[in-house]
Design an enzyme around this catalytic site. Structure first.
Site, PDB file in Angstrom:
ATOM      1  CB  CYS A   4      -7.211 -39.392  69.841  1.00  0.00           C
ATOM      2  SG  CYS A   4      -8.313 -38.190  70.636  1.00  0.00           S
ATOM      3  CB  CYS A   7     -10.093 -41.817  70.856  1.00  0.00           C
ATOM      4  SG  CYS A   7     -10.870 -40.839  69.554  1.00  0.00           S
ATOM      5  CG  ASP A  30      -9.498 -30.810  83.186  1.00  0.00           C
ATOM      6  OD1 ASP A  30      -9.746 -30.357  82.058  1.00  0.00           O
ATOM      7  OD2 ASP A  30      -8.331 -30.910  83.632  1.00  0.00           O
ATOM      8  CG  HIS A  46     -11.072 -38.167  66.698  1.00  0.00           C
ATOM      9  ND1 HIS A  46     -10.269 -37.874  67.781  1.00  0.00           N
ATOM     10  CD2 HIS A  46     -10.629 -37.400  65.668  1.00  0.00           C
ATOM     11  CE1 HIS A  46      -9.369 -36.973  67.409  1.00  0.00           C
ATOM     12  NE2 HIS A  46      -9.566 -36.671  66.130  1.00  0.00           N
ATOM     13  CG  ASN A  87      -9.865 -23.440  75.586  1.00  0.00           C
ATOM     14  OD1 ASN A  87     -10.414 -22.352  75.710  1.00  0.00           O
ATOM     15  ND2 ASN A  87      -9.410 -24.131  76.622  1.00  0.00           N
ATOM     16  CB  THR A  95      -3.587 -28.924  75.316  1.00  0.00           C
ATOM     17  OG1 THR A  95      -4.628 -29.306  76.219  1.00  0.00           O
ATOM     18  CG2 THR A  95      -3.048 -27.556  75.722  1.00  0.00           C
ATOM     19  CG  HIS A  98     -11.764 -36.303  71.000  1.00  0.00           C
ATOM     20  ND1 HIS A  98     -11.733 -37.665  70.704  1.00  0.00           N
ATOM     21  CD2 HIS A  98     -13.047 -36.027  71.300  1.00  0.00           C
ATOM     22  CE1 HIS A  98     -12.953 -38.175  70.824  1.00  0.00           C
ATOM     23  NE2 HIS A  98     -13.770 -37.198  71.190  1.00  0.00           N
ATOM     24  CG  HIS A 100     -11.952 -30.897  75.063  1.00  0.00           C
ATOM     25  ND1 HIS A 100     -11.102 -31.086  74.001  1.00  0.00           N
ATOM     26  CD2 HIS A 100     -11.385 -29.928  75.833  1.00  0.00           C
ATOM     27  CE1 HIS A 100     -10.059 -30.274  74.127  1.00  0.00           C
ATOM     28  NE2 HIS A 100     -10.213 -29.555  75.221  1.00  0.00           N
ATOM     29  CG  HIS A 102     -12.783 -26.906  79.301  1.00  0.00           C
ATOM     30  ND1 HIS A 102     -11.736 -27.402  80.036  1.00  0.00           N
ATOM     31  CD2 HIS A 102     -12.305 -26.762  78.034  1.00  0.00           C
ATOM     32  CE1 HIS A 102     -10.660 -27.545  79.265  1.00  0.00           C
ATOM     33  NE2 HIS A 102     -10.982 -27.163  78.033  1.00  0.00           N
TER      34      HIS A 102
HETATM   35  P1  AMP Z   1      -7.762 -27.895  76.343  1.00  0.00           P
HETATM   36  O1  AMP Z   1      -6.463 -27.388  76.885  1.00  0.00           O
HETATM   37  O2  AMP Z   1      -8.846 -26.882  76.226  1.00  0.00           O
HETATM   38  O3  AMP Z   1      -7.548 -28.667  75.042  1.00  0.00           O
HETATM   39  O4  AMP Z   1      -8.304 -28.923  77.417  1.00  0.00           O
HETATM   40  C1  AMP Z   1      -7.735 -30.171  77.615  1.00  0.00           C
HETATM   41  C2  AMP Z   1      -8.009 -30.535  79.049  1.00  0.00           C
HETATM   42  O5  AMP Z   1      -7.770 -31.938  79.207  1.00  0.00           O
HETATM   43  C3  AMP Z   1      -7.109 -29.835  80.078  1.00  0.00           C
HETATM   44  O6  AMP Z   1      -7.914 -29.049  80.952  1.00  0.00           O
HETATM   45  C4  AMP Z   1      -6.409 -30.981  80.800  1.00  0.00           C
HETATM   46  O7  AMP Z   1      -6.257 -30.755  82.179  1.00  0.00           O
HETATM   47  C5  AMP Z   1      -7.347 -32.153  80.515  1.00  0.00           C
HETATM   48  N1  AMP Z   1      -6.743 -33.477  80.544  1.00  0.00           N
HETATM   49  C6  AMP Z   1      -5.557 -33.859  80.008  1.00  0.00           C
HETATM   50  N2  AMP Z   1      -5.352 -35.171  80.215  1.00  0.00           N
HETATM   51  C7  AMP Z   1      -6.425 -35.629  80.916  1.00  0.00           C
HETATM   52  C8  AMP Z   1      -6.795 -36.901  81.443  1.00  0.00           C
HETATM   53  N3  AMP Z   1      -6.022 -37.988  81.287  1.00  0.00           N
HETATM   54  N4  AMP Z   1      -7.961 -36.997  82.116  1.00  0.00           N
HETATM   55  C9  AMP Z   1      -8.746 -35.909  82.292  1.00  0.00           C
HETATM   56  N5  AMP Z   1      -8.453 -34.691  81.795  1.00  0.00           N
HETATM   57  C10 AMP Z   1      -7.317 -34.548  81.134  1.00  0.00           C
HETATM   58 ZN    ZN Z   2     -10.265 -38.663  69.650  1.00  0.00          ZN
END
Ligand code: AMP
Ligand code: ZN
Length: 114
Positions: A4, A7, A30, A46, A87, A95, A98, A100, A102
């Site tokens: 993950c 994680c 982000d 997680h 989301n 995407t 885990h 999160h 925003h």
């Molecule tokens: P979501 O699409 O709502 O699941 O949000 C996932 C977010 O994680 C997206 O806005 C990505 O830009 C962000 N993201 C993906 N990989 C990383 C990373 N390594 N560090 C920081 N943010 C990330």
């Molecule tokens: Zn996780």
């Protein structure tokens, strides 16, 4: 949880630009910001989405919510307002599986969101 991304960010295996952290919660910038301020807040434990929120204990849950308001203060988002989004599911654009939140700030936001 193995494999993950968030994680791995929470345990330091993958680097990130951390802006807030305590025993239960971590927040980082982000990597692909959609606003001048774009922070992700996650529980260190997680859980895959808000649909598993019942797996967080009351301390984890309150720290997660308090982190959001603390970060809004830290980044001075109160004057112009800010948006908090989680989301949930592919159709909504999730995407990373885990939970999160925003936190987006420092620009104008339309309503309803796209
Ligand atoms: P979501 O699409 O709502 O699941 O949000 C996932 C977010 O994680 C997206 O806005 C990505 O830009 C962000 N993201 C993906 N990989 C990383 C990373 N390594 N560090 C920081 N943010 C990330
Ligand atoms: Zn996780």
């Amino acid at each position: 949880m193995e494999d993950c991304l968030f994680c791995k960010i929470a345990n330091g295996e993958i680097g990130s630009d951390i802006v807030y952290e305590n025993e239960k919660v971590i927040a980082f910038k982000d990597i692909s910001p959609k606003a001048p301020v774009h922070i992700l807040v996650i529980p260190k434990k997680h859980i895959s989405s808000i649909m598993e929120i019942g797996r967080l204990n009351s301390e984890e849950l309150s720290e997660l919510m308090k982190a959001i308001s603390n970060i809004a203060i830290q980044f001075e988002l109160l004057t112009d307002g800010f948006r908090v989004v989680t989301n949930t599911g592919e159709g909504a654009g999730q995407t990373v599986d885990h939970l999160h939140f925003h936190i987006l700030g420092k620009r104008q936001f339309g309503w309803p969101p796209g």
